[in-house]
Write a protein that holds these residues in place. Structure first.
Motif, PDB file in Angstrom:
ATOM      1  N   TYR A 180       0.786  -1.221   0.027  1.00  0.00           N
ATOM      2  CA  TYR A 180       0.193   0.110  -0.003  1.00  0.00           C
ATOM      3  C   TYR A 180       0.891   1.288   0.028  1.00  0.00           C
ATOM      4  O   TYR A 180       2.191   1.113   0.131  1.00  0.00           O
ATOM      5  CB  TYR A 180      -0.937   0.008   1.123  1.00  0.00           C
ATOM      6  N   GLU A 181       0.289   2.607  -0.063  1.00  0.00           N
ATOM      7  CA  GLU A 181       1.070   3.665  -0.034  1.00  0.00           C
ATOM      8  C   GLU A 181       0.928   4.452   1.243  1.00  0.00           C
ATOM      9  O   GLU A 181      -0.256   4.279   2.063  1.00  0.00           O
ATOM     10  CB  GLU A 181       0.313   4.470  -1.050  1.00  0.00           C
ATOM     11  N   GLU A 182       2.043   5.139   1.696  1.00  0.00           N
ATOM     12  CA  GLU A 182       1.686   5.598   2.806  1.00  0.00           C
ATOM     13  C   GLU A 182       1.830   7.035   2.210  1.00  0.00           C
ATOM     14  O   GLU A 182       2.733   7.415   1.426  1.00  0.00           O
ATOM     15  CB  GLU A 182       2.728   5.484   3.925  1.00  0.00           C
ATOM     16  N   ILE A 183       1.173   8.160   2.872  1.00  0.00           N
ATOM     17  CA  ILE A 183       1.194   9.755   2.534  1.00  0.00           C
ATOM     18  C   ILE A 183       1.953  10.419   3.382  1.00  0.00           C
ATOM     19  O   ILE A 183       1.611  10.267   4.711  1.00  0.00           O
ATOM     20  CB  ILE A 183      -0.300  10.171   2.366  1.00  0.00           C
ATOM     21  N   TRP A 184       2.968  10.961   2.879  1.00  0.00           N
ATOM     22  CA  TRP A 184       3.817  11.791   3.634  1.00  0.00           C
ATOM     23  C   TRP A 184       4.064  13.131   3.108  1.00  0.00           C
ATOM     24  O   TRP A 184       3.777  13.459   2.040  1.00  0.00           O
ATOM     25  CB  TRP A 184       5.398  11.103   3.905  1.00  0.00           C
ATOM     26  N   GLN A 185       4.348  14.180   4.100  1.00  0.00           N
ATOM     27  CA  GLN A 185       4.452  15.465   3.868  1.00  0.00           C
ATOM     28  C   GLN A 185       5.399  16.015   4.979  1.00  0.00           C
ATOM     29  O   GLN A 185       5.293  15.773   6.075  1.00  0.00           O
ATOM     30  CB  GLN A 185       3.394  16.205   3.753  1.00  0.00           C
ATOM     31  N   ASP A 186       6.357  16.744   4.546  1.00  0.00           N
ATOM     32  CA  ASP A 186       7.625  17.212   5.429  1.00  0.00           C
ATOM     33  C   ASP A 186       7.838  16.197   6.529  1.00  0.00           C
ATOM     34  O   ASP A 186       7.900  16.439   7.683  1.00  0.00           O
ATOM     35  CB  ASP A 186       6.886  18.372   6.184  1.00  0.00           C
ATOM     36  N   GLU A 187       8.462  15.118   6.093  1.00  0.00           N
ATOM     37  CA  GLU A 187       8.822  13.937   6.799  1.00  0.00           C
ATOM     38  C   GLU A 187       7.834  13.602   7.816  1.00  0.00           C
ATOM     39  O   GLU A 187       8.129  13.063   8.819  1.00  0.00           O
ATOM     40  CB  GLU A 187       9.971  14.642   7.402  1.00  0.00           C
ATOM     41  N   ARG A 188       6.854  13.888   7.657  1.00  0.00           N
ATOM     42  CA  ARG A 188       5.460  13.343   8.610  1.00  0.00           C
ATOM     43  C   ARG A 188       4.536  12.450   7.824  1.00  0.00           C
ATOM     44  O   ARG A 188       4.258  12.716   6.738  1.00  0.00           O
ATOM     45  CB  ARG A 188       4.668  14.626   9.050  1.00  0.00           C
ATOM     46  N   ARG A 189       4.179  11.282   8.454  1.00  0.00           N
ATOM     47  CA  ARG A 189       3.263  10.560   7.957  1.00  0.00           C
ATOM     48  C   ARG A 189       1.995  11.001   8.033  1.00  0.00           C
ATOM     49  O   ARG A 189       1.740  11.251   9.207  1.00  0.00           O
ATOM     50  CB  ARG A 189       3.539   9.216   8.463  1.00  0.00           C
TER      51      ARG A 189
END
Ligand code: ZN
Length: 493
Positions: free
Chosen positions: A274-283
């Protein structure tokens, strides 16, 4: 709850004595209903029956009332309301080169350097001032908001002369946040997050305000997990580090093949890529299920997510067949169904018995009952021992029947068209039933068939013209599924 089934009375008598469905230690499976997804199955010639450990601890019925969290669709990459936003790859050259600090000095245009440099430079554009984050309240408009916080409405009017700002601020909802830097009543800058990946920023300068769109794309990182079910699907998922939302999606992928209300057994297992959605090194959250395998009572099901060049997304078997069927296996919200497991029911001989012309789902009164497939409501009302009953006529001369309902859905009166998964009524105990349950029947050409085993018509497979592309796209996912090995059991020696 585990005993509820013993109180059920049926509207018609079994031909042979019912096996005692309550003997044996039960364990319950409780899940959450998944959103609608495609389905299809890969039926492997599995072992006839799963050996079950008779010393199972009875996780009687962990009643699941978890909230159903729907997946929030990711925003489109492009900004629908403004100009192509300057992304990190394409720094806001124009904006940056023209940007002027409040003091009037020009800032150097952003270089095409690394993102942190760009960010640092953009930071400089923001004038000093008091930072204020304001939340939109019901009934608010920007004018009211500005007045409430003592901000200049003349500045607001000036900002709204910018087309981008006007568009982006046109719709505000309670709970939205707007960030402002101020100096007295003057607004030096204003930011509003338009979606997860895009922020509007309006900055004041010597020549008035200018607007820009800051992109902060989310990143999709592949992840994988494997779990074996001991007590419930959701516990197994949680132990493997999966969110409830992802487990719901996983169950949704296989919902046309596996009756998650009644058929999950201890020892069932699944693997998921599956995919994990990350942004700014935050999950931020889990994303889509890309590929999954579910082994249910020895039968292996596999599904691969595929989006064809025309944008149609679905789940398919490795052979390219749709996992989606014309009928759901279980027309009831399985998150509220609990059932006892009885090893006898797996016995090959007992398995062939049809003690009952339908399937019963014990569930709390009021649990949603869904149309198993697209069709038309041909009966709705009292029907003898069935109590409140709905009958739906489907294509292919199939009818489905839903009995003992406590009530009907307003949106599905007699004669109306209903679609698969649409709520048609609610679990109850009307008619010959002493405890709330759904009695569900499936008839083909007027003949009762076992809803849990009857072969179901499939939805369309991958289009021929995309078949090769599908096979190519699915290969790495299948390889990855193959590579997910169950964790080795610790050995006592
Ligand atoms: Zn029944």
């Amino acid at each position: 709850m585990g005993r509820v089934r013993s109180q059920l009375k049926h509207d018609y008598k079994p031909r042979r004595p019912l096996p005692n469905r309550l003997s044996g230690r039960g364990w319950a499976v409780v899940g959450l209903v998944a959103a609608v997804f495609g389905v299809a199955m890969l039926l492997a010639p599995g072992p006839e029956s799963q050996r079950l450990d008779s010393g199972l601890s009875a996780a009687e019925n962990a009643s699941a009332t978890s909230m159903i969290t729907m997946q929030i669709p990711l925003p489109a990459q492009s900004n629908p309301i403004g100009p192509p936003q300057p992304g990190i790859d394409a720094p806001a050259e124009k904006d940056a080169s023209e940007a002027v600090s409040p003091g009037g000095e020009f800032l150097a245009p952003a270089s095409d350097g690394n993102p942190s440099e760009i960010e640092a430079e953009e930071e400089k554009i923001v004038p000093d001032g008091e930072r204020l984050v304001v939340a939109i309240k019901p009934g608010d408009n920007l004018d009211r908001l500005f007045r409430r916080h003592g901000l200049s409405v003349a500045d607001l009017a000036q900002m709204l002369r910018l087309k981008e700002a006007r568009n982006a601020l046109k719709v505000i909802k309670p709970g939205d946040e707007i960030e402002v830097t101020r100096s007295g009543d003057r607004v030096l800058s204003l930011s509003r997050k338009l979606n997860e990946e895009l922020t509007l920023r309006i900055v004041g300068g010597a020549d008035g305000y200018s607007a820009e769109f800051l992109a902060n794309p989310v990143e999709r990182r592949p992840a994988q997990a494997h779990a074996t079910i001991r007590t419930s699907l959701f516990e197994a998922g949680a132990d493997a580090g999966l969110s409830d939302a992802l487990i719901m999606n996983l169950a949704g992928v296989f919902a046309w093949d596996i009756d998650f209300a009644l058929e999950i057994r201890q020892g069932d297992s699944f693997s998921v890529v599956y995919e994990e959605i990350w942004q700014d090194e935050r999950r931020l959250r889990d994303g889509e299920v890309l590929a999954a395998q579910f082994i249910n009572q020895g039968r292996v099901y596999r599904a691969i997510r595929y989006q064809d060049p025309e944008g149609r997304v679905g789940y398919f078997t490795p052979e390219g067949l749709s996992v989606k069927k014309a009928f759901l296996r279980a027309p009831v919200d399985f998150s509220r169904v609990s059932s006892n497991f009885n090893p006898n029911r797996l016995h090959p001989i007992l398995k062939t018995r049809r003690p009952h012309k339908g399937v019963d789902y014990a569930a709390p009164k009021g649990t949603a009952v869904k149309a198993a497939g697209d069709g038309r409501v041909i009966f709705r009302g009292r029907n003898g021992g069935y109590g409140n009953c709905v009958i739906i006529q489907h294509g292919g001369n199939v009818t489905t029947l839903y009995g003992h309902l406590s009530g009907f859905a307003k949106s599905a009166p007699k004669g109306s068209r209903v679609s698969q998964g649409q709520v048609i009524g609610f679990v109850g105990s009307t008619g010959l039933a002493t405890a709330p349950h759904l009695h569900y029947e499936y008839r083909l050409n007027g003949v009762h068939r076992n809803p849990r085993t009857v072969p179901l018509p499939e939805a369309a497979p991958v289009a021929d013209k995309y078949r090769n592309q599908f096979l190519e796209a699915s290969r790495p996912l299948i390889t990855r599924l193959d590579a997910i090995n169950p964790p080795r059991l610790a050995r006592a020696d």
